[in-house]
Design a protein around this motif. Structure first.
Motif, PDB file in Angstrom:
ATOM      1  N   ARG A  25     -23.734  13.946 -30.650  1.00 15.98           N
ATOM      2  CA  ARG A  25     -24.631  12.930 -30.063  1.00 15.98           C
ATOM      3  C   ARG A  25     -25.467  12.720 -32.071  1.00 15.98           C
TER       4      ARG A  25
ATOM      5  N   ASP B  48     -19.339   3.627 -31.978  1.00 16.72           N
ATOM      6  CA  ASP B  48     -20.151   4.909 -31.615  1.00 16.72           C
ATOM      7  C   ASP B  48     -19.257   5.686 -32.672  1.00 16.72           C
TER       8      ASP B  48
ATOM      9  N   GLY C  90     -27.612   8.154 -31.606  1.00 16.43           N
ATOM     10  CA  GLY C  90     -26.273   7.563 -31.026  1.00 16.43           C
ATOM     11  C   GLY C  90     -25.421   7.676 -31.458  1.00 16.43           C
TER      12      GLY C  90
ATOM     13  N   SER D 196     -22.134   9.202 -32.525  1.00 14.01           N
ATOM     14  CA  SER D 196     -21.134  10.014 -32.013  1.00 14.01           C
ATOM     15  C   SER D 196     -21.384  11.144 -33.542  1.00 14.01           C
TER      16      SER D 196
ATOM     17  N   LYS E  82     -17.868  15.800 -32.779  1.00 14.59           N
ATOM     18  CA  LYS E  82     -18.714  16.090 -31.477  1.00 14.59           C
ATOM     19  C   LYS E  82     -19.538  17.286 -31.442  1.00 14.59           C
TER      20      LYS E  82
END
Length: 399
Positions: free
Chosen positions: A32, A337, A344, A346, A375
């Protein structure tokens, strides 16, 4: 491990809108984004990557692709370039090759195309089935797709196979859906003359929804039709193609949660009219860009190429095109995301060999992707077999 990316000359956050920051830094913690702000105020991290004034932006979100297939249709492309129209009939050629291929052959082709996309900055890619057109072959298609993406779409309703045209919708909404639903998150249908009419398309999508899949639709690619209106009626995440739109279609999209996903590679490869992107944007429609990567009508895995086409021929600004290829694609997958870089989100981002996102359209065809983080992990951009799907650790790459 946490990673500080510093020395960012231009950071595109898409938060809010394009959210440009100069002389910026970004901290990744795990998978994140943990912090974004001026480089002078950056917190410490376990490791540090200095990008020396380069532009950083969210990874591309390709929300429409067809990667599970065998063979190619280069002669068909050559015929179109010589003046023959695109009808969609060549899909059956790919169906025959796909059915004849082994699982390993299909898997290797998907890996190759996912690798191509990754090297060009795509960190999320939706993958459809649709070249099996039988319960057995559609099920193995979505199963193989699920090995490479979290965004898998069941497209058994691509075209009707010659051997079962009359009963095919029954198969798609019955045993085929039952076999495929456990591997897919989405259901799609090609709502078009010569494929599935509005009533059939509604039936396919409603069956998918009842099975727990979320709907999206191929709409209004070849002709004016009811696909866009159906997309809005069923709250589809996206209506894809949108080449031929009535004023009522545009109004419906503007007053809905359905994204208009434009696929400039298809217009390039079929010499079809370009969608009126400016009309959509002026009406307040959310627009996404995707590759439509497939062997017949858009054999490209390059989001930068699609950005350049959208700027040149769909008249998007470079800024609008980049937003549509990142945040727009995320919204077409209903992923909050993805497609932006804020705490917050990705940690999917790309570093360009360029000082600004504008260079993606300004320098078409130039390989500008220097670094990809997906990621939170640096990705190997090697073309060696297997390297593309196995992320490299930070250690030994960063200071």
């Amino acid at each position: 491990m946490s990673l500080l990316i510093t020395g960012i000359g231009e950071l595109t956050t898409n938060d809010p809108e394009l959210g440009i920051l100069r002389d910026a830094a970004l901290v990744v913690d795990g998978d994140r984004v943990a912090w974004v702000g001026p480089a002078a105020g950056a917190p410490a991290a376990d490791e540090r990557l200095d990008v020396r004034g380069a532009a950083v932006l969210p990874g591309f979100v390709d929300s429409h692709s067809h990667l599970v297939f065998a063979g190619d249709r280069a002669p068909e492309f050559a015929a179109r370039m010589a003046g023959e129209p695109y009808t969609g009939g060549g899909i059956r050629t790919t169906v025959a090759a796909t059915r004849a291929a082994t699982d390993d052959q299909l898997r290797a082709n998907v890996a190759r195309l996912v690798g191509e996309a990754l090297r060009q900055g795509t960190t999320t890619i939706e993958i459809k089935s649709g070249y099996g057109l039988s319960t057995l072959d559609e099920a193995r298609s979505v199963r193989i797709a699920a090995e490479f993406s979290d965004e898998v779409t069941f497209l058994g309703a691509h075209v009707k196979p010659a051997e079962d045209a009359d009963g095919y919708v029954d198969e798609v909404t019955g045993p085929m859906l039952d076999a495929c639903a456990k591997y897919a998150g989405w259901v799609d249908v090609f709502c078009e003359r010569g494929a599935f009419d509005v009533a059939e398309s509604r039936r396919v999508l409603q069956a998918g929804i009842a099975a727990g899949l979320r709907p999206r639709i191929h709409a209004n690619q070849l002709t004016m039709g009811g696909g866009v209106q159906l997309a809005v009626e069923l709250d589809c995440a996206s209506a894809d193609h949108c080449t031929h739109l009535s004023p009522a279609d545009v109004d419906a999209l503007a007053n809905s949660n359905t994204v208009a996903t434009l696929l400039p590679g298809a217009e390039f490869s079929t010499r079809a009219p370009w969608p009126d992107a400016r009309r959509l944007l002026a009406a307040g429609v959310t627009v996404a860009l995707a590759t439509d990567c497939n062997p017949g009508s858009s054999y490209t895995s390059s989001m930068p190429f699609c950005i350049a086409l959208a700027v040149r021929d769909m008249k998007l600004t470079p800024t609008e095109a980049v937003w549509s290829a990142t945040k727009g694609g995320a919204l077409a997958l209903r992923r909050l995301d993805l497609g932006h870089l804020a705490p917050g989100a990705s940690a999917d981002l790309i570093v360009l060999d360029a000082p600004s996102h504008l260079h993606l359209a300004y320098r078409p065809g130039v390989p500008l992707i220097n670094t990809v983080v997906r990621k939170g992990t640096l990705q190997s951009l090697s073309v060696e077999e297997g390297a593309l799907l196995n992320p490299s650790p930070h250690k030994g790459v960063l200071s």
